[in-house]
Structure formats: C-alpha cells, structure tokens
Design a protein around this motif. Structure first.
Motif, PDB file in Angstrom:
ATOM      1  N   THR A 195      18.493  83.765  -4.094  1.00 22.54           N
ATOM      2  CA  THR A 195      19.953  83.869  -4.181  1.00 22.54           C
ATOM      3  C   THR A 195      20.611  82.494  -4.340  1.00 22.54           C
ATOM      4  O   THR A 195      21.663  82.385  -4.965  1.00 22.54           O
ATOM      5  CB  THR A 195      20.534  84.578  -2.941  1.00 22.54           C
ATOM      6  N   TYR A 196      19.973  81.455  -3.788  1.00 18.55           N
ATOM      7  CA  TYR A 196      20.555  80.105  -3.956  1.00 18.55           C
ATOM      8  C   TYR A 196      20.398  79.640  -5.403  1.00 18.55           C
ATOM      9  O   TYR A 196      21.326  79.055  -5.985  1.00 18.55           O
ATOM     10  CB  TYR A 196      19.885  79.131  -2.987  1.00 18.55           C
ATOM     11  N   TYR A 197      19.248  79.914  -6.000  1.00 21.88           N
ATOM     12  CA  TYR A 197      19.047  79.583  -7.413  1.00 21.88           C
ATOM     13  C   TYR A 197      20.056  80.347  -8.273  1.00 21.88           C
ATOM     14  O   TYR A 197      20.647  79.790  -9.208  1.00 21.88           O
ATOM     15  CB  TYR A 197      17.621  79.940  -7.824  1.00 21.88           C
ATOM     16  N   SER A 198      20.287  81.621  -7.945  1.00 17.28           N
ATOM     17  CA  SER A 198      21.263  82.426  -8.674  1.00 17.28           C
ATOM     18  C   SER A 198      22.659  81.832  -8.553  1.00 17.28           C
ATOM     19  O   SER A 198      23.430  81.814  -9.521  1.00 17.28           O
ATOM     20  CB  SER A 198      21.245  83.861  -8.137  1.00 17.28           C
ATOM     21  N   LEU A 199      22.997  81.335  -7.352  1.00 19.09           N
ATOM     22  CA  LEU A 199      24.304  80.710  -7.125  1.00 19.09           C
ATOM     23  C   LEU A 199      24.452  79.447  -7.965  1.00 19.09           C
ATOM     24  O   LEU A 199      25.489  79.210  -8.601  1.00 19.09           O
ATOM     25  CB  LEU A 199      24.452  80.390  -5.633  1.00 19.09           C
ATOM     26  N   ILE A 200      23.409  78.635  -7.983  1.00 20.62           N
ATOM     27  CA  ILE A 200      23.436  77.395  -8.754  1.00 20.62           C
ATOM     28  C   ILE A 200      23.596  77.671 -10.244  1.00 20.62           C
ATOM     29  O   ILE A 200      24.387  77.019 -10.943  1.00 20.62           O
ATOM     30  CB  ILE A 200      22.142  76.583  -8.502  1.00 20.62           C
ATOM     31  N   LYS A 201      22.880  78.678 -10.737  1.00 19.63           N
ATOM     32  CA  LYS A 201      22.913  79.000 -12.165  1.00 19.63           C
ATOM     33  C   LYS A 201      24.104  79.882 -12.533  1.00 19.63           C
ATOM     34  O   LYS A 201      24.339  80.142 -13.709  1.00 19.63           O
ATOM     35  CB  LYS A 201      21.615  79.705 -12.573  1.00 19.63           C
ATOM     36  N   ASN A 202      24.815  80.373 -11.502  1.00 14.47           N
ATOM     37  CA  ASN A 202      25.960  81.269 -11.711  1.00 14.47           C
ATOM     38  C   ASN A 202      25.564  82.502 -12.533  1.00 14.47           C
ATOM     39  O   ASN A 202      26.279  82.932 -13.431  1.00 14.47           O
ATOM     40  CB  ASN A 202      27.114  80.523 -12.401  1.00 14.47           C
ATOM     41  N   GLN A 203      24.396  83.030 -12.201  1.00 18.44           N
ATOM     42  CA  GLN A 203      23.896  84.226 -12.878  1.00 18.44           C
ATOM     43  C   GLN A 203      23.348  85.186 -11.837  1.00 18.44           C
ATOM     44  O   GLN A 203      22.508  84.803 -11.012  1.00 18.44           O
ATOM     45  CB  GLN A 203      22.771  83.879 -13.858  1.00 18.44           C
ATOM     46  N   ASP A 204      23.815  86.435 -11.884  1.00 12.05           N
ATOM     47  CA  ASP A 204      23.324  87.434 -10.944  1.00 12.05           C
ATOM     48  C   ASP A 204      21.999  88.010 -11.433  1.00 12.05           C
ATOM     49  O   ASP A 204      21.775  88.144 -12.630  1.00 12.05           O
ATOM     50  CB  ASP A 204      24.365  88.551 -10.799  1.00 12.05           C
ATOM     51  N   ARG A 205      21.130  88.336 -10.494  1.00  9.73           N
ATOM     52  CA  ARG A 205      19.842  88.983 -10.770  1.00  9.73           C
ATOM     53  C   ARG A 205      18.920  88.142 -11.653  1.00  9.73           C
ATOM     54  O   ARG A 205      18.016  88.668 -12.297  1.00  9.73           O
ATOM     55  CB  ARG A 205      20.048  90.373 -11.387  1.00  9.73           C
ATOM     56  N   ILE A 206      19.123  86.853 -11.684  1.00  6.64           N
ATOM     57  CA  ILE A 206      18.221  85.978 -12.419  1.00  6.64           C
ATOM     58  C   ILE A 206      16.942  85.811 -11.601  1.00  6.64           C
ATOM     59  O   ILE A 206      16.965  85.792 -10.374  1.00  6.64           O
ATOM     60  CB  ILE A 206      18.898  84.615 -12.702  1.00  6.64           C
ATOM     61  N   ILE A 207      15.814  85.722 -12.260  1.00  2.82           N
ATOM     62  CA  ILE A 207      14.527  85.623 -11.572  1.00  2.82           C
ATOM     63  C   ILE A 207      14.151  84.149 -11.450  1.00  2.82           C
ATOM     64  O   ILE A 207      13.815  83.482 -12.438  1.00  2.82           O
ATOM     65  CB  ILE A 207      13.443  86.409 -12.331  1.00  2.82           C
ATOM     66  N   SER A 208      14.209  83.640 -10.224  1.00  2.00           N
ATOM     67  CA  SER A 208      13.983  82.204 -10.003  1.00  2.00           C
ATOM     68  C   SER A 208      12.551  81.788 -10.308  1.00  2.00           C
ATOM     69  O   SER A 208      12.293  80.624 -10.636  1.00  2.00           O
ATOM     70  CB  SER A 208      14.329  81.843  -8.554  1.00  2.00           C
ATOM     71  N   ILE A 237      12.854  80.860  13.285  1.00  6.32           N
ATOM     72  CA  ILE A 237      14.219  81.373  13.061  1.00  6.32           C
ATOM     73  C   ILE A 237      14.783  80.789  11.778  1.00  6.32           C
ATOM     74  O   ILE A 237      14.866  79.568  11.610  1.00  6.32           O
ATOM     75  CB  ILE A 237      15.129  81.002  14.246  1.00  6.32           C
ATOM     76  N   GLY A 238      15.163  81.689  10.861  1.00 10.60           N
ATOM     77  CA  GLY A 238      15.707  81.234   9.590  1.00 10.60           C
ATOM     78  C   GLY A 238      16.637  82.255   8.984  1.00 10.60           C
ATOM     79  O   GLY A 238      17.252  83.053   9.695  1.00 10.60           O
ATOM     80  N   GLY A 239      16.735  82.248   7.664  1.00  9.57           N
ATOM     81  CA  GLY A 239      17.633  83.164   6.983  1.00  9.57           C
ATOM     82  C   GLY A 239      17.020  83.661   5.698  1.00  9.57           C
ATOM     83  O   GLY A 239      16.115  83.040   5.138  1.00  9.57           O
ATOM     84  N   CYS A 240      17.542  84.804   5.220  1.00  9.72           N
ATOM     85  CA  CYS A 240      17.038  85.394   3.979  1.00  9.72           C
ATOM     86  C   CYS A 240      18.172  85.393   2.943  1.00  9.72           C
ATOM     87  O   CYS A 240      18.877  84.399   2.810  1.00  9.72           O
ATOM     88  CB  CYS A 240      16.480  86.794   4.266  1.00  9.72           C
ATOM     89  N   CYS A 241      18.387  86.483   2.239  1.00  7.10           N
ATOM     90  CA  CYS A 241      19.307  86.514   1.109  1.00  7.10           C
ATOM     91  C   CYS A 241      20.691  85.975   1.483  1.00  7.10           C
ATOM     92  O   CYS A 241      21.274  86.361   2.496  1.00  7.10           O
ATOM     93  CB  CYS A 241      19.441  87.934   0.580  1.00  7.10           C
ATOM     94  N   GLY A 242      21.204  85.107   0.639  1.00  7.36           N
ATOM     95  CA  GLY A 242      22.543  84.561   0.845  1.00  7.36           C
ATOM     96  C   GLY A 242      22.589  83.316   1.704  1.00  7.36           C
ATOM     97  O   GLY A 242      23.641  82.674   1.805  1.00  7.36           O
ATOM     98  N   THR A 243      21.478  82.943   2.345  1.00 11.98           N
ATOM     99  CA  THR A 243      21.491  81.760   3.216  1.00 11.98           C
ATOM    100  C   THR A 243      21.129  80.520   2.403  1.00 11.98           C
ATOM    101  O   THR A 243      20.041  80.406   1.857  1.00 11.98           O
ATOM    102  CB  THR A 243      20.530  81.926   4.405  1.00 11.98           C
ATOM    103  N   THR A 244      22.055  79.590   2.343  1.00 14.46           N
ATOM    104  CA  THR A 244      21.933  78.348   1.581  1.00 14.46           C
ATOM    105  C   THR A 244      21.511  77.216   2.525  1.00 14.46           C
ATOM    106  O   THR A 244      21.401  77.417   3.747  1.00 14.46           O
ATOM    107  CB  THR A 244      23.293  78.007   0.950  1.00 14.46           C
TER     108      THR A 244
END
Length: 601
Positions: free
Chosen positions: A18-31, A270-277
């Motif tokens: 999701t962070y790669y998707s945020l950087i590329k400004n593309q949804d559902r992109i495969i990092s 302890i960490g984070g999954c989708c959406g955690t930058t």
C-alpha cells in the motif's frame, strides 16, 4: 531471533504494497514487479521503514506467486531473488548511513497463493516450496507466512524448511475478520490451537483484515501457544473508495495508542499491515521506547485437557448399521413458487419407506427453488430426514458460510457436497459461476465449522462418486481426499451395466466407506435417449435403450424402467450399502413398482 526476543520487543516494517501504491499514486498496483523494474524505489522504501525504527523487514514478495504475477517459474525466481538482494542491500546501506549497531533481520515474505475450484493442491505446495528454497538459498533469517486463513500448507512447509536449516525463524500470521474468523471459517483461538501442534513454528499471530481497535479486542480473548513468540500487525484502519482508489485514514497517532494497548498484552512482535507507512512505524517506535518490555506469559492450552462434549448421534448415518439397505430418494425442487406437487411427492415417500429425501442444487445450472430452503420446508412438514445438495457454483465464501449457518439453525444435519454443474453456455455472458471452492475444499470448510461451531451435533456430509471419471486409481484417490476432508458416504451416478457394477465393486474393495448406488429408472424411450446422449457422466448402454420403443405407453415404459432398476439392484446386492433413487419428473409412484413392501421394512 528467538534468543533476541527473550529480552527485546521487535518492530517490523509496515505495508510495502500500500505504501508503494501511495508513492506511485496508483490503486491496486503490484509492487512485486518493481523488484525488476524499479529496484531503487523498493530499496528506498525498505530504508525508510528502517529509519523509522523497524528492525525486522520483509522481502517485497508477498504476492510473488505465478497466479498473481502471470509469470513463469524462471521469471518468478528471478523476481524473488531480486527482492532478497534489494532487502539485503537496504539493510547494509542503512546500517552504514544511519550508524545502526543493532541487528536488522530479514524475513522472506510469502502470502497465500490464490486458490479456486480448479486449483491443484500438489502444484500449489510445490510452488510454496520453491519460494522457501529461494529464501533458504539467499540466506534470509527466516520466512513469514503472511495473511493465511488456515494451516493447511504451513503444517507441511514448516518441517520441510527446518529440515534444511534449523535456525530459520518461522513466523505465521493469519487474517481474521472483526468477529475473529478467517476466510476459511476458523476462529482466532482455534488457529492458535492448530499452530500449537506445529513444533517448527517459532512465532504466530494476526495481521491484516482488521484495524487496531478490533485487533486489540481479539488479542484479549486469545491464548498464544507455549514456546512461541506472539505477533500483531493490524491495518491502519478500514479503507474507503475515493476517486477509484482505496484510501486509508491518516490516523498514525490513534494507531500507535492502540498498539501501546496491544503491547501491554505482552505481544512480542508489533507492527502494522495495509495502510501503515513509515510514519506509523516511527510512532510505534516512539511509543514503545518509553514502555518497558514485559514478555507475554503463555499459558498451557488447558482447553485441550477438558473432556470433549458428548456428540449427538446422527439418525440418518446410524441407519447404515441398523438396516440392510439405506434408501435415499432425490426430488427436483420446482422452477417456480408452486410447490404443491413436490410436497405431495414428499408425503408419498414418507409412507413408502424412504429414509431420506435429497434435493439437487439447481442442477445443470438452471435456477430452481433453493435446495436448503426446500429441504427445510419438507422436513418441517413431513418430519423426514433431508439432505440438500450444496454446490460450489453459485456462492462465494461469504454466502456459503451464511448458507451453512442458516441450514444448521433450521435443523439440517445432512448434506451432499458437490462442485456443481457449470453455468450453461448460453447464460455465461450474463451469469457467472463463482467456484471459490471445489467439493473437497468445501468439505474441509464444513469440517472446520463442525469443529468450531457444531461440535456437539456436527453436520454429516457425503460426496458424489463419479465412478467412470478416469481410472479406478484416480477415482479412489479422489474419494480418499474427500474422506480425509470428512466425507462419511458417497452417492453415485446412475448405474446401468454389469461393467459399472464391477467397477463399483472394485472401488468398494479398496475404500472403506458407505456407498449409495445410483438408480434412475428411465420412464420412456425419449427419456432414455436424452439421458444417453445429453447428460455427461451417465452411461446408458445400447442394450438398455433397446428395451424401450417410441410406441410404448407410459405404463409399459415405467414397468420396463422399474424392471431394469430391480435387475441392477440385484447385481449390486453385495456391493451397495443402500440406493440413491433419482426419479425422472418426480414420479414417486415408481418406488412402489421397484421396491416390494417387505424390502422397505
């Protein structure tokens, strides 16, 4: 890592995808493609997470399977090796540039390989092993099986890995919903019970699926296995659709506060999954830095020592031991809302000695009254046992679970589980077959529901026996797979020849199970011609067809059909545990022609 975790809490990276998707400004992109096309971008993301305080990073390989990537084995291997090299380079550069003296661990990341009704378990297991082999070759510190819904593959892979390298750290995390259940219908508690039985797993827990608030609620109710480290990595929250993109709220401080509460439960990793930058990881790091580490005390799994509840006997299955031949009769639910005829047929069967009535689930892909609802109606009015067919064609995982729960609360305790006929060709443009499962996968799912929800009175289910599909070895192998998935009995396709009787006999000699042999009395020349030429899987020999002629009266044709049925039953006498009658056009009067009254006692 196990030694380190005795005295330290470990913070992993957040979501690469999701962070790669945020950087590329593309949804559902495969990092994962970027391991080849943009290695510097992936390396920079790793370094940002490390700078934020992560001391455990995962390779950018969560979705690096051939189904998602649409790449061949060699291309997949190249991409995964590249991911390992990028992660190692990021750790090396970060340690130098940031003067980090602490160890930074790297785990090879494996997400679930997508499955459907056509999936081959052997091929999928082979692909998982290939990924594990690459991570072993590349010197990763361990492997993370991430976002799984069951232990089916993990219990085979963990010993495989440890046999090759004992110090490989194995972390397994499952995705559950807000109610604490995985997509396979297994509760968080039961998942931990299952992991407790896999000695090779070093750490276990939960990730994805839910936000930090719901994760805290679930972790409060879960007892982690002794001797294994605990893991928690919820999503940043629940995303919303915004201009064709899935967007997570920016709630890093709220997330960190919840992770503090999770940390106070004694969770080790302890960490984070989708959406955690990287911002989320930095906030977790700041929060944990000011809190002393208190290891979680794992309690013995005392639930296992409790006596199992008494299981209520299944009245239908008991008949296999209490009478000579069990009689199941199939009725076709109507195409419309007029159920008068099928109700009349059911009442007649009640007085003819049928042991159970079974209803097909929109056979041949043409809509009829729902098999479960029809069964509930018939059972309520006749008090006869019922067995709806449950096919995989029309329901996704969510709908299937709802159907099973609804059937259960209405007293359904017997089912025939089938993959189902495909949608007819002319309807495929407007109607989609779902097939999230095949019959074996659905049986596994029901078995889990039996253990999780229905343990005191489980659902008994059978499978279809397509005795002519391939060699006897292949037929037997598939039967055994169904039996391993919990199938208690089998119903066959209609039998018409001595050759097919001998085939059933051969199968029965090799498989210890109950078999209801299919009997379909053909009721006219036209009916026989249609079944012979248009219904796949049913073999009507010429000598059977030749006993009919187009000029027969209905009575004459039915008498021939009943006579043939009786002859087949005589041949099956020493083979069949019972008979499965399929009556064309719901002609229940045929039962009296076929079965003498004394045979029905």
């Amino acid at each position: 890592m196990k030694q380190y975790l005795k005295e330290h809490r470990l913070i992993p990276d957040g979501s690469m995808g999701t962070y790669y998707s945020l950087i590329k400004n593309q949804d559902r992109i495969i990092s994962e493609y970027a391991n080849i096309t943009e290695p510097e971008v992936i390396k920079q993301i790793h370094k940002e997470y490390i700078k934020s305080g992560a001391r455990l990073i995962r390779t950018n390989t969560f979705a690096a399977n051939r189904t998602v990537l649409q790449r061949n084995k060699e291309e997949q291997r190249e991409l995964v090796i590249a991911a390992c090299q990028i992660a190692k380079k990021a750790v090396e550069e970060s340690s130098t540039e940031l003067m980090i003296s602490e160890r930074i661990w790297i785990l090879g990341d494996i997400g679930p390989i997508p499955e459907n009704a056509d999936s081959n378990e052997k091929d999928i297991l082979e692909e998982y092993r290939l990924l594990c082999d690459i991570f072993l070759e590349q010197g990763m510190d361990g492997i993370h099986f991430e976002t799984f819904s069951s232990t089916n593959y993990i219990e085979k892979l963990a010993p495989y890995i440890k046999e090759k390298r004992q110090d490989m750290f194995l972390l397994t995390s499952f995705s559950v919903n807000k109610n604490g259940y995985s997509a396979a219908g297994i509760s968080a508690t039961r998942l931990m019970d299952k992991i407790a039985q896999i000695d090779e797993i070093d750490a276990c827990g939960f990730n994805c699926g839910i936000g930090s608030g719901h994760m805290h609620q679930i972790l409060q109710k879960v007892t982690f296995p002794e001797g294994k480290n605990s893991y928690a990595a919820p999503n940043a929250g629940y995303p919303e659709q915004m201009q064709n993109r899935m967007v997570f709220m920016d709630n890093a401080r709220y997330f960190a506060d919840n992770m503090k509460r999770i940390a106070e439960l004694g969770i080790d990793i302890i960490g984070g999954c989708c959406g955690t930058t990287p911002e989320y990881i930095a906030d977790i790091n700041d929060m944990l830095r000011s809190n002393a580490y208190t290891p979680l005390v794992k309690q013995p799994r005392s639930r296992r020592e409790m006596a199992a509840p008494a299981v209520k006997e299944n009245t239908f299955y008991r008949l296999f031991d209490s009478k000579d031949k069990v009689i199941a009769v199939e009725l076709d639910p109507p195409y419309d809302a007029n159920i008068d005829q099928v109700m009349e047929c059911a009442h007649k069967l009640k007085h003819s000695g049928a042991d159970i009535i079974t209803f097909a689930d929109s056979p041949m892909g043409r809509s009829r009254v729902d098999s479960v609802l029809m069964s509930i109606k018939i059972a309520g009015e006749t008090q006869l046992p019922v067995m709806p067919h449950i096919c995989c064609r029309d329901r996704n995982m969510i709908s299937m679970r709802s159907t099973l729960l609804g059937a259960y609360i209405h007293g359904i305790r017997n089912m025939l589980v089938v993959t189902g006929d495909p949608v007819p060709g002319e309807s495929r443009v407007s109607t989609t077959g779902v097939f999230d499962y095949n019959s074996v996968q659905l049986m596994d799912y029901i078995r889990e529901m039996n253990e999780e929800h229905f343990s005191d009175e489980p659902i008994f289910y059978g499978g279809a026996l397509n005795y002519r599909r391939g060699t006897v070895d292949k037929v037997v192998d598939r039967m055994r797979r169904k039996m391993e998935a919990g199938a208690k009995y089998f119903l066959t396709q209609p039998i018409y020849s001595e050759e097919d009787v001998m085939r059933i006999r051969s199968i029965k000699e090799r498989v210890d199970t109950k078999i209801l042999c299919g009997i379909m009395p053909l009721v006219s020349y036209r009916n026989a011609l249609f079944i012979k030429n248009e219904i796949s899987g049913i073999h009507v020999p010429d000598h059977i067809l030749n006993r009919y002629n187009p000029n027969m009266s209905r009575e004459e044709a039915e008498n021939v059909g009943a006579s043939i049925a009786r002859e087949i039953m005589d041949m099956l006498e020493t083979v069949a545990d019972g008979y499965y009658f399929m009556l064309p056009f719901n002609r229940v009067s045929l039962m009296d022609k076929i079965m003498r009254k004394e045979d029905m006692q």
